[in-house]
Scaffold this motif. Structure first.
Motif, PDB file in Angstrom:
ATOM      1  N   GLY A 141     -19.307  -4.703  12.338  1.00  0.00           N
ATOM      2  CA  GLY A 141     -18.950  -4.467  10.943  1.00  0.00           C
ATOM      3  C   GLY A 141     -18.804  -5.749  10.150  1.00  0.00           C
ATOM      4  N   LEU A 142     -18.146  -6.748  10.721  1.00  0.00           N
ATOM      5  CA  LEU A 142     -17.936  -7.997   9.989  1.00  0.00           C
ATOM      6  C   LEU A 142     -19.229  -8.806   9.876  1.00  0.00           C
ATOM      7  CD1 LEU A 142     -14.434  -9.017  11.393  1.00  0.00           C
ATOM      8  CD2 LEU A 142     -14.973  -7.885   9.228  1.00  0.00           C
ATOM      9  N   GLY A 143     -20.049  -8.768  10.922  1.00  0.00           N
ATOM     10  CA  GLY A 143     -21.354  -9.433  10.837  1.00  0.00           C
ATOM     11  C   GLY A 143     -22.249  -8.756   9.806  1.00  0.00           C
ATOM     12  N   TRP A 144     -22.207  -7.442   9.766  1.00  0.00           N
ATOM     13  CA  TRP A 144     -22.961  -6.663   8.779  1.00  0.00           C
ATOM     14  C   TRP A 144     -22.503  -7.033   7.364  1.00  0.00           C
ATOM     15  CZ3 TRP A 144     -22.926  -0.550   9.086  1.00  0.00           C
ATOM     16  CH2 TRP A 144     -23.823  -0.029   8.145  1.00  0.00           C
ATOM     17  N   LEU A 145     -21.188  -7.143   7.186  1.00  0.00           N
ATOM     18  CA  LEU A 145     -20.634  -7.523   5.887  1.00  0.00           C
ATOM     19  C   LEU A 145     -21.121  -8.911   5.473  1.00  0.00           C
ATOM     20  CD1 LEU A 145     -18.581  -6.729   3.623  1.00  0.00           C
ATOM     21  CD2 LEU A 145     -16.853  -7.956   4.956  1.00  0.00           C
ATOM     22  N   ALA A 146     -21.122  -9.850   6.415  1.00  0.00           N
ATOM     23  CA  ALA A 146     -21.603 -11.198   6.114  1.00  0.00           C
ATOM     24  C   ALA A 146     -23.072 -11.185   5.712  1.00  0.00           C
ATOM     25  CB  ALA A 146     -21.402 -12.104   7.330  1.00  0.00           C
ATOM     26  N   GLU A 147     -23.842 -10.321   6.335  1.00  0.00           N
ATOM     27  CA  GLU A 147     -25.278 -10.261   6.061  1.00  0.00           C
ATOM     28  C   GLU A 147     -25.584  -9.691   4.681  1.00  0.00           C
ATOM     29  OE1 GLU A 147     -29.291 -10.801   6.582  1.00  0.00           O
ATOM     30  OE2 GLU A 147     -27.659 -11.555   7.829  1.00  0.00           O
ATOM     31  N   VAL A 148     -24.859  -8.656   4.256  1.00  0.00           N
ATOM     32  CA  VAL A 148     -25.204  -7.976   3.000  1.00  0.00           C
ATOM     33  C   VAL A 148     -24.490  -8.562   1.790  1.00  0.00           C
ATOM     34  CG1 VAL A 148     -25.742  -5.821   4.196  1.00  0.00           C
ATOM     35  CG2 VAL A 148     -23.430  -6.171   3.275  1.00  0.00           C
ATOM     36  N   ALA A 149     -23.424  -9.340   1.997  1.00  0.00           N
ATOM     37  CA  ALA A 149     -22.696  -9.905   0.851  1.00  0.00           C
ATOM     38  C   ALA A 149     -23.574 -10.905   0.115  1.00  0.00           C
ATOM     39  CB  ALA A 149     -21.419 -10.596   1.332  1.00  0.00           C
ATOM     40  N   GLY A 150     -23.601 -10.784  -1.194  1.00  0.00           N
ATOM     41  CA  GLY A 150     -24.398 -11.700  -1.995  1.00  0.00           C
ATOM     42  C   GLY A 150     -24.175 -11.473  -3.469  1.00  0.00           C
ATOM     43  N   THR A 226     -21.086 -20.113  -5.414  1.00  0.00           N
ATOM     44  CA  THR A 226     -20.583 -21.022  -4.378  1.00  0.00           C
ATOM     45  C   THR A 226     -19.543 -20.330  -3.499  1.00  0.00           C
ATOM     46  OG1 THR A 226     -18.913 -21.930  -5.914  1.00  0.00           O
ATOM     47  CG2 THR A 226     -21.030 -23.086  -5.751  1.00  0.00           C
ATOM     48  N   PHE A 227     -18.839 -19.337  -4.055  1.00  0.00           N
ATOM     49  CA  PHE A 227     -17.917 -18.584  -3.211  1.00  0.00           C
ATOM     50  C   PHE A 227     -18.697 -17.815  -2.142  1.00  0.00           C
ATOM     51  CE2 PHE A 227     -15.712 -14.783  -1.899  1.00  0.00           C
ATOM     52  CZ  PHE A 227     -14.473 -15.290  -1.532  1.00  0.00           C
ATOM     53  N   ILE A 228     -19.764 -17.143  -2.543  1.00  0.00           N
ATOM     54  CA  ILE A 228     -20.580 -16.398  -1.583  1.00  0.00           C
ATOM     55  C   ILE A 228     -21.164 -17.335  -0.536  1.00  0.00           C
ATOM     56  CG2 ILE A 228     -22.654 -14.972  -1.297  1.00  0.00           C
ATOM     57  CD1 ILE A 228     -20.345 -13.471  -2.551  1.00  0.00           C
ATOM     58  N   ASP A 229     -21.558 -18.551  -0.964  1.00  0.00           N
ATOM     59  CA  ASP A 229     -22.104 -19.538  -0.021  1.00  0.00           C
ATOM     60  C   ASP A 229     -21.112 -19.853   1.096  1.00  0.00           C
ATOM     61  OD1 ASP A 229     -24.454 -19.719  -1.430  1.00  0.00           O
ATOM     62  OD2 ASP A 229     -23.863 -21.517  -2.554  1.00  0.00           O
ATOM     63  N   GLY A 230     -19.820 -19.888   0.781  1.00  0.00           N
ATOM     64  CA  GLY A 230     -18.812 -20.151   1.801  1.00  0.00           C
ATOM     65  C   GLY A 230     -18.371 -18.907   2.536  1.00  0.00           C
ATOM     66  N   PHE A 231     -18.369 -17.773   1.829  1.00  0.00           N
ATOM     67  CA  PHE A 231     -17.884 -16.527   2.433  1.00  0.00           C
ATOM     68  C   PHE A 231     -18.744 -16.086   3.610  1.00  0.00           C
ATOM     69  CE2 PHE A 231     -18.194 -11.905   2.776  1.00  0.00           C
ATOM     70  CZ  PHE A 231     -16.860 -11.547   2.971  1.00  0.00           C
ATOM     71  N   ARG A 232     -20.048 -16.162   3.461  1.00  0.00           N
ATOM     72  CA  ARG A 232     -20.930 -15.608   4.497  1.00  0.00           C
ATOM     73  C   ARG A 232     -20.772 -16.308   5.850  1.00  0.00           C
ATOM     74  NH1 ARG A 232     -26.869 -14.445   2.433  1.00  0.00           N
ATOM     75  NH2 ARG A 232     -26.811 -13.269   4.385  1.00  0.00           N
ATOM     76  N   PRO A 233     -20.824 -17.643   5.943  1.00  0.00           N
ATOM     77  CA  PRO A 233     -20.611 -18.269   7.257  1.00  0.00           C
ATOM     78  C   PRO A 233     -19.197 -18.059   7.794  1.00  0.00           C
ATOM     79  CG  PRO A 233     -20.844 -19.937   5.543  1.00  0.00           C
ATOM     80  CD  PRO A 233     -21.235 -18.644   4.930  1.00  0.00           C
ATOM     81  N   ALA A 234     -18.197 -17.998   6.890  1.00  0.00           N
ATOM     82  CA  ALA A 234     -16.833 -17.738   7.361  1.00  0.00           C
ATOM     83  C   ALA A 234     -16.742 -16.353   7.991  1.00  0.00           C
ATOM     84  CB  ALA A 234     -15.849 -17.856   6.194  1.00  0.00           C
ATOM     85  N   GLU A 235     -17.408 -15.386   7.380  1.00  0.00           N
ATOM     86  CA  GLU A 235     -17.349 -14.018   7.917  1.00  0.00           C
ATOM     87  C   GLU A 235     -18.152 -13.891   9.210  1.00  0.00           C
ATOM     88  OE1 GLU A 235     -15.151 -10.828   7.626  1.00  0.00           O
ATOM     89  OE2 GLU A 235     -15.182 -12.457   6.159  1.00  0.00           O
ATOM     90  N   TRP A 236     -19.227 -14.647   9.335  1.00  0.00           N
ATOM     91  CA  TRP A 236     -19.946 -14.667  10.604  1.00  0.00           C
ATOM     92  C   TRP A 236     -19.056 -15.242  11.718  1.00  0.00           C
ATOM     93  CZ3 TRP A 236     -23.707 -11.857  12.018  1.00  0.00           C
ATOM     94  CH2 TRP A 236     -24.748 -11.498  11.148  1.00  0.00           C
ATOM     95  N   ALA A 237     -18.246 -16.235  11.371  1.00  0.00           N
ATOM     96  CA  ALA A 237     -17.312 -16.791  12.362  1.00  0.00           C
ATOM     97  C   ALA A 237     -16.283 -15.745  12.776  1.00  0.00           C
ATOM     98  CB  ALA A 237     -16.613 -18.026  11.791  1.00  0.00           C
ATOM     99  N   ALA A 238     -15.824 -14.928  11.826  1.00  0.00           N
ATOM    100  CA  ALA A 238     -14.881 -13.853  12.160  1.00  0.00           C
ATOM    101  C   ALA A 238     -15.527 -12.857  13.114  1.00  0.00           C
ATOM    102  CB  ALA A 238     -14.416 -13.156  10.887  1.00  0.00           C
ATOM    103  N   ALA A 239     -16.786 -12.528  12.867  1.00  0.00           N
ATOM    104  CA  ALA A 239     -17.502 -11.634  13.781  1.00  0.00           C
ATOM    105  C   ALA A 239     -17.617 -12.265  15.168  1.00  0.00           C
ATOM    106  CB  ALA A 239     -18.883 -11.320  13.216  1.00  0.00           C
ATOM    107  N   GLY A 240     -17.829 -13.588  15.199  1.00  0.00           N
ATOM    108  CA  GLY A 240     -17.915 -14.287  16.483  1.00  0.00           C
ATOM    109  C   GLY A 240     -16.613 -14.243  17.256  1.00  0.00           C
ATOM    110  N   ALA A 241     -15.482 -14.349  16.554  1.00  0.00           N
ATOM    111  CA  ALA A 241     -14.182 -14.255  17.232  1.00  0.00           C
ATOM    112  C   ALA A 241     -14.008 -12.879  17.860  1.00  0.00           C
ATOM    113  CB  ALA A 241     -13.050 -14.547  16.245  1.00  0.00           C
TER     114      ALA A 241
END
Length: 275
Positions: A141-150, A226-241
């Protein structure tokens, strides 16, 4: 208690301050070093104490050790994500705080609906399947969110990934609690729950700090873009955790055995008294 409290305070202080002054600053590295030394002293004290506050032998039980590892990585993911998703709705999508809170309910309401069902079923078939499935769904779910956010992404696009992550979280919450408290004798349930709560709080603090550092390295609050630019990798890290938590949950016992008491190391009798 003093050693544990001071050690956890130092380990918490470091990630709280790191986003402002940097992970390499003397204050942060010093706090991490002090926290590590204090926790090592706590473990050494507990190992020789006649009546330890936290019997270290419990960490030799797979159910207890894996449940505590699971909750640490789950809360890195959940609390770190919650911190940034609320901002996504406001900064990235322009909603008011109230509008953002209402929209995030599709994620945060899932535990109220799913957790009681998962807890009841886990009593019959064991906690492990729910912990594994829950963390897998949370990661997806969190990886999916990171992918579609834009930029220009509508709220409707985010509903499915939020629900997926929420169901995963809900499957894990009650079963981790069952696992950790079911791994110790009834008399030590409070000790087990306290340890679990301390680790989930520590995980939450580290989650915000780690995701904030990743966000700062890739984006900023200057504009929506620029917020989206930072949000996506941060959310991918959450999915990784969450994915790391899957590994810990996979090592859990299939079904908890009836726990027995720990065996405390014999201590020498006081001088002048028979051993």
């Amino acid at each position: 208690m003093a050693l544990a409290g001071a050690g956890l305070f130092a380990l918490t202080w470091a990630p709280v301050r790191a986003p402002s002054i940097g992970w390499s600053s003397p204050e942060v590295t010093g706090a991490l070093a002090a926290g590590t030394l204090l926790m090592a002293a706590f473990l050494a004290w507990e190992r020789r104490a006649r009546y330890p506050m936290l019997p270290l032998a419990y960490f030799g039980r797979r159910g207890f050790a894996t449940a505590n590892a699971v909750v640490f990585f789950q809360f890195i993911s959940v609390i770190g994500s919650l911190f940034f998703i609320t901002q996504l709705f406001q900064i990235g999508m322009g909603y008011s705080p109230l509008q953002a809170g209402l929209r995030i309910l599709v994620w945060m309401a899932m535990p109220m609906v799913i957790a009681p069902i998962a807890g009841a079923l886990a009593d019959k078939i064991g906690n492990k399947p729910f912990m594994v499935a829950g963390l897998v769904m949370q990661a997806i779910g969190l990886g999916w969110l990171a992918e579609v956010a834009g930029l220009g992404t509508g709220y409707g696009t985010l509903v499915a990934p939020l629900i997926t992550a929420g169901i995963g979280t809900a499957l894990c919450f009650p079963t981790v609690a069952n696992q950790v408290t079911g791994s110790v004798p009834q008399a030590d349930v409070g000790v087990a729950a306290g340890t679990n709560n301390a680790l989930n709080a520590l995980g939450g603090v580290f989650g915000i700090a780690i995701l904030a550092a990743i966000f700062a390295a890739h984006g900023s609050y200057a504009t929506h873009a620029t917020f989206i630019d930072g949000f996506r990798p941060a959310e991918w890290a959450a999915a990784g955790a969450s994915a790391i938590g899957v590994i810990a949950s996979a090592l859990a016992p299939a079904k908890s055995a009836t726990p027995g008491p720990v065996t405390l190391a014999p201590q020498p009798a006081p001088a002048g008294q028979p051993a």
